[in-house]
Scaffold this active site. Structure first.
Site, PDB file in Angstrom:
ATOM      1  N   GLU A   1       0.828  -1.214   0.000  1.00 32.58           N
ATOM      2  CA  GLU A   1       0.000   0.000   0.000  1.00 32.58           C
ATOM      3  C   GLU A   1       0.861   1.263   0.000  1.00 32.58           C
ATOM      4  O   GLU A   1       0.726   2.129   0.865  1.00 32.58           O
ATOM      5  CB  GLU A   1      -0.984  -0.022   1.175  1.00 32.58           C
ATOM      6  CG  GLU A   1      -1.967  -1.165   1.050  1.00 32.58           C
ATOM      7  CD  GLU A   1      -3.125  -1.125   2.044  1.00 32.58           C
ATOM      8  OE1 GLU A   1      -3.121  -0.263   2.943  1.00 32.58           O
ATOM      9  OE2 GLU A   1      -4.038  -1.960   1.915  1.00 32.58           O
TER      10      GLU A   1
ATOM     11  N   GLU B   1      -3.894  -9.246   0.058  1.00 32.26           N
ATOM     12  CA  GLU B   1      -4.391  -9.070   1.435  1.00 32.26           C
ATOM     13  C   GLU B   1      -5.905  -9.009   1.366  1.00 32.26           C
ATOM     14  O   GLU B   1      -6.457  -8.286   0.540  1.00 32.26           O
ATOM     15  CB  GLU B   1      -3.808  -7.774   2.008  1.00 32.26           C
ATOM     16  CG  GLU B   1      -4.141  -7.545   3.463  1.00 32.26           C
ATOM     17  CD  GLU B   1      -3.450  -6.288   3.991  1.00 32.26           C
ATOM     18  OE1 GLU B   1      -2.275  -6.039   3.678  1.00 32.26           O
ATOM     19  OE2 GLU B   1      -4.124  -5.542   4.715  1.00 32.26           O
TER      20      GLU B   1
HETATM   21  C1  GAL Z   1      -4.299  -2.817   5.256  1.00 38.66           C
HETATM   22  C2  GAL Z   1      -2.809  -2.749   5.561  1.00 38.66           C
HETATM   23  C3  GAL Z   1      -2.457  -3.606   6.746  1.00 38.66           C
HETATM   24  C4  GAL Z   1      -3.421  -3.387   7.866  1.00 38.66           C
HETATM   25  C5  GAL Z   1      -4.806  -3.689   7.381  1.00 38.66           C
HETATM   26  C6  GAL Z   1      -5.881  -3.611   8.438  1.00 38.66           C
HETATM   27  O1  GAL Z   1      -4.722  -1.786   4.453  1.00 38.66           O
HETATM   28  O2  GAL Z   1      -2.066  -3.173   4.449  1.00 38.66           O
HETATM   29  O3  GAL Z   1      -1.145  -3.328   7.164  1.00 38.66           O
HETATM   30  O4  GAL Z   1      -3.306  -2.073   8.279  1.00 38.66           O
HETATM   31  O5  GAL Z   1      -5.120  -2.773   6.367  1.00 38.66           O
HETATM   32  O6  GAL Z   1      -7.127  -3.878   7.883  1.00 38.66           O
END
Ligand code: GAL
Length: 772
Positions: free
Chosen positions: A373, A465
């Protein structure tokens, strides 16, 4: 260097994390990201003797958080801001020999906070190695083993070795490389080379072996390449490189293919902390995490969002996980004020190179991630940086694809809306549009996955993710099928939730950018071209207690809580991701009489489940369509809840849940009853508060006290409650929903460790762990 003259040195063992010993305080500058634990500055000192002045001696740090500086005998060796990178220094010119003391000093500066979005820990939290070699030797991390040709019958193995001659004269040596399998030599090659004085030379050797035993998830076969350097018949250096033989690709239609077979990547993101042990590396603690993940059916790990400790990769090689190895959470633009972006210009090239060189022999690694991100992804500058980083990686490894865990590649005004990319209406993220990535990887936006082939017809996909569901282990709210989006939007502060900072463990709560657990998996499961997913996260971690802030200090995202106890949704994955028979019932059966309760069952390998309350059938349920659980809505009647799963009329499994009485005693269950007396090994002891019939008391929150006698100590206690402020290093801890964990560590004497657990009004219990 005032601190160095202090008298107040404390003796300790490495790896060490001082933050985990501190107290949770709302005004600690690490804030909620860092779990409200302290940072600060620390010095480490060690004295040692070196006998042989004809050898070279270097010191290798696997990771120091952060901004470390090192001196030996008062000489400055250097500085390394990145808290996750491995590095080494040559000590040879500064050492004293013949029984004299040498002193190494390490300054660690984690005082500028915040510098991380999650708990980093502070100190020399990974291993340190003193390496001694001949002056003609394979450089540290100096080997690169690849397998350019692999078939059932044979495999060609290429071994590149970077050989350093630190003699002031040229040398001729035989370089003999052999391939070992199960410690037996199966093939070898040797050749003579000459090395100029004070030079570095890269040599290449090739060995072909017959009928290679491939590395895979189920058979993680490992080989070793052993490179010996022989001068005048004398063996002067021997360097071992573990490696595996496998082929893989990301196919546009079939997703991930390992050794010719399609394999859906069922992955989890893991931060590096080990719950109550903090960031301090312990191999057994990592192995336990991976065992728990394997049991759930996980086959992939993403090292969110930094280079991991080498032990994690060794374990993934050995236990059979594929790995997305990640380098950075930011490039040149900060996410927190004092983070790595401040060091980016000076250090990113060196850090990325060292990361790839260290990790590139692991067969488990199948993707390099050059960032998570990253803010610059929305600018043309991001494309330039992505190209630069890709070129750095390519120079060192051409065998693995490169991705960035991007934000959804279109600027989605509302992440809750189904988005089929229409490039006329939405702007595509420049990094995604540039074609620079080998795999399109982005976080969340599961609504878009099904359209991937249309959106990016030439590039395979991985969901880097996903999910971000929220749960407190063992806590339930009704009705269980009401969706809660907490917070409602990422930029609107959360003012809902429960006063005790709990979150229902039914799969019903998620963040606005994520999905429920079932939602994303249903999509990934459906399409071959979706190569897989990495759930945020496998384990809860310290920091980022979304949606809450203080007093919550650790996450709710884990499928498993911070103590290592699975939340219920673990069994949804187990029923889908493993072949073993699963029948899991939730919630517990201690409710107010007359109350209407939802009962869920996760099951597999069966056609139906029948539910009984005190022997009376509540009906048969069958999963319809793509459903992943079944549900009954029934009035509570205290007693016994029983489920029976059947296939073709035959019983597969039966499960019972009993209404528990008053808390009476303590049931202690160790993960291992015998551990090594090596000063490192651990036994994780689950403590359950039970009634006089042995039933778990599912809402018990008793204060428990721990004491230990014999050949070990308590190194951690935890309950999985994200809002508990008792020290993980203490001797007392409040249970959460009937459970607590104590971790004992062996010292170096064989014998036994007796752990005693007590609590007011509870029958005390003791367990003995053998150490040998
Ligand atoms: C994502 C991020 C993670 C964590 C997650 C929580 O956007 O890459 O590190 O913060 O959100 O939902």
């Amino acid at each position: 260097m005032a601190a160095v003259n202090s008298e107040n040195w404390r003796e300790l063992d490495l790896p060490h994390d001082w933050s985990i010993e501190g107290e949770f305080e709302q005004d600690h500058p690490a804030g909620l990201g860092g779990g409200y634990l302290p940072g600060g500055m620390g010095w480490y000192k060690k004295t040692f003797k070196i006998q042989d002045s004809s050898k070279l001696t270097s010191i290798q740090f696997d990771g120091v958080y952060m901004d470390s500086e090192v001196w030996v005998n008062g000489e400055y060796l250097g500085k390394r801001p990145n808290g996750y990178i491995s590095f080494d220094y040559d000590l040879t010119p500064y050492l004293k020999y013949d029984g004299q003391e040498n002193e190494i000093l390490v300054k660690v500066d984690n005082s500028k906070q915040p510098n991380s979005r999650w708990y980093s820990g502070s100190g020399i939290y990974r291993h340190v190695w003193l390496n001694t070699t001949n002056k003609l030797h394979v450089a540290n991390w100096g080997s690169f083993v690849t397998t350019p040709i692999v078939s059932e019958d044979s495999a060609a193995i290429s071994i590149e070795s970077m050989i350093e001659n630190e003699y002031p004269v040229s040398k001729t040596a035989t370089i003999e490389t052999s391939i070992l399998f199960n410690e037996a030599e199966i093939s070898s090659t040797e050749e003579n080379f000459s090395f100029e004085a004070n030079s570095i030379k890269n040599i290449q050797q090739r060995i072909t072996i017959e009928t290679p035993q491939l590395w895979s998830i189920d058979t993680p076969n490992m080989y070793t390449a052993k490179t010996n350097i022989i001068i005048d018949g004398e063996l002067v250096d021997s360097y071992k490189t573990p490696f595996g033989i496998r082929t893989f690709e990301f196919d546009l239609d079939k997703g991930f293919i390992l050794n010719g077979e399609q394999l859906k990547i069922k992955g989890v993101c893991l931060h590096h902390d080990l719950g109550p042990l903090g960031a301090a590396v312990n191999t057994r603690a990592i192995e336990r995490q991976l065992e728990i993940m394997k049991d759930m059916g996980v086959n992939g790990i993403r090292t969110a969002h930094n280079p991991p400790t080498p032990e994690l990769l060794d374990l993934c090689d050995r236990m059979g996980f594929v790995v997305m190895d990640e380098s950075y959470d930011m490039w040149n633009n900060t996410k927190t004020k004092y983070d790595y972006a401040n060091y980016w210009n000076e250090w990113h090239k060196k850090d990325l190179e060292d990361f790839i060189i260290r990790d590139r022999n692991h067969p488990s690694i199948i993707i390099w991630s050059i960032g998570n991100e990253i803010q610059e992804q929305w600018k043309e500058q991001g494309v330039r940086t992505a190209r630069e980083l890709k070129a750095i990686v390519r120079e060192l490894d051409t065998t693995r694809p490169i991705t960035v865990a991007m934000n959804p590649p279109v600027n989605m005004p509302d992440a809750n809306v189904t988005t089929q990319f229409d490039t006329a209406k939405v702007s595509l993220n420049p990094v995604a549009a540039s074609g620079v990535l080998d795999i399109i990887g982005y976080n969340y936006a599961h609504q878009t996955y099904e359209h991937h082939q249309k959106n990016f017809p030439e590039t395979p996909f991985i969901a880097t993710e996903t999910t971000s569901g929220l749960q407190t282990r063992g806590y339930y709210e009704f009705p269980s099928d009401t969706l809660k989006i907490w917070p409602v939007r990422w930029d609107i502060p959360f003012d809902g939730g429960n006063p005790d900072h709990t979150i229902s463990a039914f799969d019903q709560v998620r963040v606005p950018w994520g999905s429920l657990h079932e939602t994303t998996w249903k999509i990934i499961k459906k399409h071959d071209f979706l190569s897989g997913m990495f759930i945020w996260t496998g384990f809860d971690y310290i920091g980022e207690p979304t949606p809450y802030t203080w007093p919550s200090r650790s996450s709710y995202f884990g499928v498993v809580d911070l103590a290592g106890f699975p939340k219920d949704v673990y069994y949804m994955y187990q029923s889908e991701w493993t072949d073993k028979d699963v029948l899991h019932l939730l919630p517990h059966w201690n409710w107010e009489n007359g109350q209407s309760v939802d009962v869920w069952a996760y099951y597999n390998n069966a056609d139906e489940v029948e539910l009984f309350v005190n022997g009376k059938s509540q009906g048969i349920r069958k999963k319809q369509g793509d459903e992943l659980h079944v549900m009954w809505r029934i009035p509570i009647e205290a007693g016994t809840l029983k489920a029976v799963s059947r296939k073709a009329g035959k019983i597969v499994l039966e499960k019972e849940v009993h209404t528990a009485g008053e808390a009476f005693g303590l049931k202690l269950t160790p993960d291992r009853e015998t551990i090594n007396a090596d000063g490192k090994d651990l036994s994780f002891i689950k403590v359950e508060i039970v009634d006089d019939k042995g039933n778990l008391v599912p809402r018990a929150k008793n204060q428990l006290n721990f004491s230990v006698e014999g050949e070990g100590k308590i190194v951690g206690v935890a309950s999985g409650d994200p809002a508990n402020h008792e020290s993980f290093k203490g001797k007392t801890h409040k249970a959460l929903n009937g459970k607590c964990l104590a971790i004992v560590q062996a010292n170096k004497n064989a014998g036994a460790i007796e752990l005693t657990v007590s609590g007011e009004g509870l029958k005390t219990n003791t367990i003995s762990i053998t150490t040998k």
